[in-house]
Scaffold this motif. Structure first.
Motif, short mmCIF file in Angstrom:
data_model
loop_
_atom_site.label_atom_id
_atom_site.label_comp_id
_atom_site.label_asym_id
_atom_site.label_seq_id
_atom_site.Cartn_x
_atom_site.Cartn_y
_atom_site.Cartn_z
N GLN A 70 34.40 38.24 48.76
CA GLN A 70 33.78 38.56 47.48
C GLN A 70 32.26 38.60 47.57
O GLN A 70 31.62 39.53 47.10
CB GLN A 70 34.22 37.51 46.47
CG GLN A 70 34.27 38.00 45.06
CD GLN A 70 34.84 36.93 44.15
OE1 GLN A 70 35.82 36.26 44.51
NE2 GLN A 70 34.23 36.77 43.00
N LYS B 73 47.61 27.68 44.28
CA LYS B 73 47.87 28.95 43.59
C LYS B 73 49.29 28.97 43.00
O LYS B 73 49.48 29.38 41.87
CB LYS B 73 47.70 30.09 44.61
CG LYS B 73 47.97 31.46 44.07
CD LYS B 73 47.48 32.51 45.05
CE LYS B 73 48.37 32.61 46.27
NZ LYS B 73 47.81 33.52 47.29
N ILE C 76 36.86 34.11 48.97
CA ILE C 76 35.50 33.84 48.51
C ILE C 76 34.48 34.56 49.36
O ILE C 76 33.56 35.21 48.85
CB ILE C 76 35.22 32.31 48.52
CG1 ILE C 76 36.19 31.57 47.59
CG2 ILE C 76 33.78 32.01 48.15
CD1 ILE C 76 36.00 31.83 46.13
N ILE D 106 44.84 37.38 39.98
CA ILE D 106 44.12 38.22 40.96
C ILE D 106 44.42 37.71 42.36
O ILE D 106 44.72 38.47 43.27
CB ILE D 106 42.60 38.15 40.70
CG1 ILE D 106 42.24 38.96 39.47
CG2 ILE D 106 41.82 38.63 41.91
CD1 ILE D 106 40.79 38.85 39.09
N TYR D 107 44.36 36.39 42.51
CA TYR D 107 44.59 35.81 43.84
C TYR D 107 46.07 35.81 44.20
O TYR D 107 46.43 35.77 45.36
CB TYR D 107 43.98 34.41 43.91
CG TYR D 107 42.48 34.45 43.73
CD1 TYR D 107 41.68 35.03 44.71
CD2 TYR D 107 41.87 33.99 42.57
CE1 TYR D 107 40.31 35.12 44.55
CE2 TYR D 107 40.50 34.08 42.40
CZ TYR D 107 39.72 34.65 43.39
OH TYR D 107 38.37 34.74 43.23
N GLY E 288 43.38 28.89 43.47
CA GLY E 288 44.13 29.50 44.56
C GLY E 288 43.38 30.47 45.45
O GLY E 288 43.98 31.09 46.30
N ALA E 289 42.04 30.63 45.26
CA ALA E 289 41.29 31.52 46.16
C ALA E 289 41.16 30.87 47.52
O ALA E 289 40.84 29.68 47.61
CB ALA E 289 39.92 31.82 45.59
N THR E 290 41.42 31.61 48.59
CA THR E 290 41.23 31.07 49.93
C THR E 290 39.76 31.23 50.33
O THR E 290 39.01 31.96 49.67
CB THR E 290 42.09 31.82 50.96
OG1 THR E 290 41.70 33.19 50.95
CG2 THR E 290 43.56 31.74 50.63
N MET F 143 44.17 39.14 47.54
CA MET F 143 43.29 39.82 46.57
C MET F 143 43.18 41.30 46.96
O MET F 143 42.80 41.63 48.07
CB MET F 143 41.92 39.16 46.63
CG MET F 143 41.03 39.55 45.50
SD MET F 143 39.55 38.53 45.56
CE MET F 143 38.73 39.07 44.10
N SER F 144 43.53 42.19 46.01
CA SER F 144 43.53 43.62 46.33
C SER F 144 42.12 44.20 46.30
O SER F 144 41.19 43.59 45.76
CB SER F 144 44.42 44.37 45.34
OG SER F 144 43.75 44.47 44.10
N ARG G 90 40.27 38.09 30.74
CA ARG G 90 39.87 38.07 32.14
C ARG G 90 39.97 36.66 32.72
O ARG G 90 40.40 36.47 33.85
CB ARG G 90 38.43 38.58 32.26
CG ARG G 90 38.02 38.80 33.69
CD ARG G 90 36.59 39.27 33.82
NE ARG G 90 36.31 39.49 35.23
CZ ARG G 90 36.44 40.67 35.83
NH1 ARG G 90 36.80 41.72 35.13
NH2 ARG G 90 36.18 40.79 37.11
N ALA H 51 45.10 26.14 49.56
CA ALA H 51 44.78 27.14 48.53
C ALA H 51 46.06 27.79 48.01
O ALA H 51 46.23 28.00 46.80
CB ALA H 51 43.85 28.20 49.11
N SER I 62 36.37 45.11 41.20
CA SER I 62 36.20 44.71 39.82
C SER I 62 35.42 43.40 39.72
O SER I 62 34.50 43.26 38.90
CB SER I 62 37.59 44.62 39.17
OG SER I 62 37.62 43.61 38.23
N GLU I 63 35.74 42.43 40.60
CA GLU I 63 35.01 41.15 40.60
C GLU I 63 33.56 41.37 41.01
O GLU I 63 32.65 40.75 40.47
CB GLU I 63 35.66 40.17 41.59
CG GLU I 63 37.02 39.66 41.15
CD GLU I 63 36.96 38.86 39.87
OE1 GLU I 63 36.17 37.90 39.79
OE2 GLU I 63 37.70 39.20 38.93
N ASP J 79 40.80 44.69 42.80
CA ASP J 79 40.32 43.45 42.21
C ASP J 79 38.98 43.05 42.79
O ASP J 79 38.09 42.58 42.09
CB ASP J 79 41.34 42.32 42.46
CG ASP J 79 42.59 42.50 41.60
OD1 ASP J 79 42.45 43.03 40.49
OD2 ASP J 79 43.68 42.13 42.06
#
Lengths: 226, 405
Positions: free
Chosen positions: B329, A82, B326, A109-110, B320-322, B1-2, A102, A78, B8-9, B5
């Motif tokens: 989220q 990224k 996910i 974001i990531y 790039g999301a781990t 990811m903060s 967006r 990942a 917001s997501e 964020d």
């Protein structure tokens, strides 16, 4: 520079072995524009998954900027995607109810970039992808196919990756729009981005400077376009 | 990811399908709301019962005489014997330790007349200690003093119901009432205690016990003795002391032949408390079931959402999301649903409890504990029912997710 060394990919489905890639070696230098062509079932999709760090090869090595990707775990893959790879898909894969801005800032974001930097980078990427400024705050489902693909290209660019991987980027577009999108990719390549294009259409492959064809999991030929 | 964020997501995802989000939240609102209301009803009835027990007096022990036994074992019933005397009360007062008051009582019903009005009510002869022992408060005037007890003064204090029966809304202090053709001067009235069952504690006339013994009953016996223990802890000790003392004075050798009994207020309160505890538990568990159903609603929505958003999950992974990104989220979405549902549920439950109190005359009591507990439960429900869908989303393979049709 990205390099594949003696890579094989074998799928096991229902006790049967399918060899999707058979001892393939390949080297792509920085700033190249490469098209990988082949009929369906040739192994070009598998090639794209491995190049995109979406999947690991069964055997062999895959080096991005000297780092071996083949042995990485999920989270390391990942991270690799990224930082090093930008994707452009046939189906665009934009978030439907989100604005253009967006969608383009999503990778950031990531990456954890600060808000101000995100907008600067996204604006620069959208300009490079050639999307009209008036569309930046539109929702992605209000755009035409060509505009959506430009947003997707901007999203791929925004992290300044080593490699942009475009999987059939014109597959859902009419021929005139396909032409403008390919011209945009050519322009990005001229600015120094390494681009790998996966396609089965030879006239689309003609925009690339190098064409590699795959058949039955093996490289068939590898030639330069003039 | 903060965190920003992540919020917001989450907001973006939850506003995506507003009707579905609202319906899912509704399930939690009903669950949490009913827990709050039901617990409020349970605790309200508990408080009501505790109040009426406290109105009798606090840490109270009551000594009543046993049955009067005639020839041939004929019994006139418990409390009918005239075996308790003023001397017993004085002995308790001087020997038993850890008491804060001893009040002998001599109660009978008489016809009472005042200025052309008359009523039949209970006349209780007692001592000033009665005020503290039985938790009686003076509304107007004064209660009689010890000196008036020793001088057999003909003074009376009226309960609020008796005041209404004899004088209507006028102030009776300074007026005269007649009991058995003897004039008594009214020197005070008491504050209403509220009815507790068939014996209305507000329909009463208090007079000094010596006066009642001398002019009304003509003997030194008392109908019961109320004793207040200093604290709740020493109640059983005081009870034992009283029993031992009276056994000795009345020459009782076995509890079977005792001519008196000592009732402990804690026993009455304990029985009432265990009843209301059962009631609260019953109500809360019924409400808990609806909260559980609400949680399943969340899991259902999240699983549907994971399936619908498979391609989105694939895309997020491609850029790039781990797996952790996910799953956080999706978990956040579930927690947010329950949290919003919990907040609305607490508000509605509170409103429902107040409305029940206002319009249906059901005694309810909202406790901060039940609100905090409801919030904690809703967060836990979110985590438990959100975990499985979140994990399922995080384990999707990016290639398969991207190709999902």
């Amino acid at each position: 520079m990205i390099e594949i060394k003696d890579v094989s990919k074998i799928y096991h489905t229902g006790g049967e072995e399918t060899v999707a890639l058979d001892h393939v070696s390949l080297k792509i230098n920085d700033g190249e524009f490469v098209a990988i062509v082949g009929p369906s079932g040739s192994g070009k999709s598998t090639m794209m998954h491995i190049l995109g760090a979406l999947d690991n090869p069964t055997t062999g090595q895959y080096l991005i900027d000297g780092q071996d990707v083949a042995k990485l775990k999920d989270d390391q893959l990942a991270k690799m995607r990224k930082n090093k790879i930008g994707f452009v898909f046939q189906a665009f894969n934009l978030l439907p109810r989100a604005t253009v801005m967006r969608n383009v800032t999503l990778p950031l974001i990531y990456a954890g970039a600060p808000q101000k930097e995100r907008e600067q980078k996204a604006t620069a990427a959208l300009a490079a992808a050639g999307l009209d400024k008036s569309k930046y705050n539109n929702h992605s489902n209000q755009l035409s196919g060509g505009q959506m693909q430009r947003v997707a290209i901007a999203r791929a660019l925004v992290n300044d990756p080593s490699l942009i991987l475009a999987d059939e980027p014109t597959g859902n577009l009419d021929s005139k729009t396909s032409h403008t999108i390919m011209t945009t990719l050519q322009a990005l390549n001229k600015k120094g981005h390494t681009i790998v294009l996966i396609t089965h259409e030879l006239d689309i492959a003609a925009y690339a400077s190098r064409v590699i064809s795959i058949r039955d999991g093996k490289l068939e030929h590898d030639r330069k376009n003039k | 990811m903060s965190i920003t964020d992540l919020f917001s997501e989450t907001f973006w995802a939850l506003t995506g399908n507003k009707i579905r989000t609202a319906l899912t939240i509704l399930g939690i609102v009903i669950g949490i709301g009913s827990v709050i209301t039901m617990v409020a009803i349970g605790q309200g009835s508990q408080a009501a019962i505790e109040n009426s027990i406290a109105a009798i007096g606090s840490n109270l022990l009551i000594v009543t005489p046993g049955a009067q036994r005639g020839a041939g074992g004929f019994s006139a019933g418990r409390g009918s014997a005239r075996t308790l005397t003023q001397a017993d009360a004085d002995a308790i007062k001087s020997t038993v330790t850890n008491t804060s008051g001893v009040a002998p009582e001599l109660t009978s019903r008489y016809q009472i007349a005042a200025k052309g009005q008359n009523t039949n009510t209970s006349v209780t002869g007692t001592v000033p200690d009665y005020l503290t022992v039985r938790n009686v408060q003076i509304a107007t005037g004064t209660f009689f003093a010890d000196s008036q007890v020793s001088s057999d003064a003909k003074v009376a204090i009226l309960g609020p119901t008796t005041v209404t029966d004899l004088y209507g809304t006028a102030d009776p202090v300074g007026q005269t009432i007649r009991i058995r053709n003897i004039d008594f001067q009214v020197i005070g009235t008491t504050v209403a205690k509220g009815g507790t069952g068939f014996n209305n504690p507000d329909d009463i006339v208090y007079i000094p016990i010596s006066t009642a013994q001398r002019f009304l009953s003509g003997g030194t016996y008392v109908s019961q003795i109320s004793i207040a223990a200093k604290t709740q802890k020493v109640m059983s000790d005081v009870q034992q002391q009283i029993t031992a003392l009276l056994d000795q004075r009345h020459k009782i050798t076995s509890s079977a032949t005792a001519d008196f009994s000592v009732i402990n207020q804690a026993d009455i309160a304990g029985a009432a408390t265990s009843t209301t505890n059962t009631l609260t538990l019953l109500l809360a568990s019924t409400a808990g079931i609806s909260l559980f159903v609400g949680g399943i609603g969340i899991m259902n929505m999240m699983l549907t959402s994971v399936t619908e958003r498979t391609r989105e999950i694939g895309l997020r992974k491609a850029i790039g999301a781990t797996n952790g990104d996910i799953s956080r989220q999706f978990l956040m979405e579930a927690i947010m649903l329950t949290f919003i549902g919990g907040a609305i549920g607490v508000g509605l439950g509170w409103a429902a409890a107040l409305a029940l109190k206002q319009f249906a005359n059901v005694s309810t009591q909202i406790s901060i504990t039940s609100i905090i507990a409801a919030f904690a439960v809703s967060a836990v429900v979110g985590i438990i029912f959100g975990y499985y869908p979140a994990r399922r989303a995080s384990l999707l393979k990016p290639i398969e997710a991207l190709r999902y049709e």
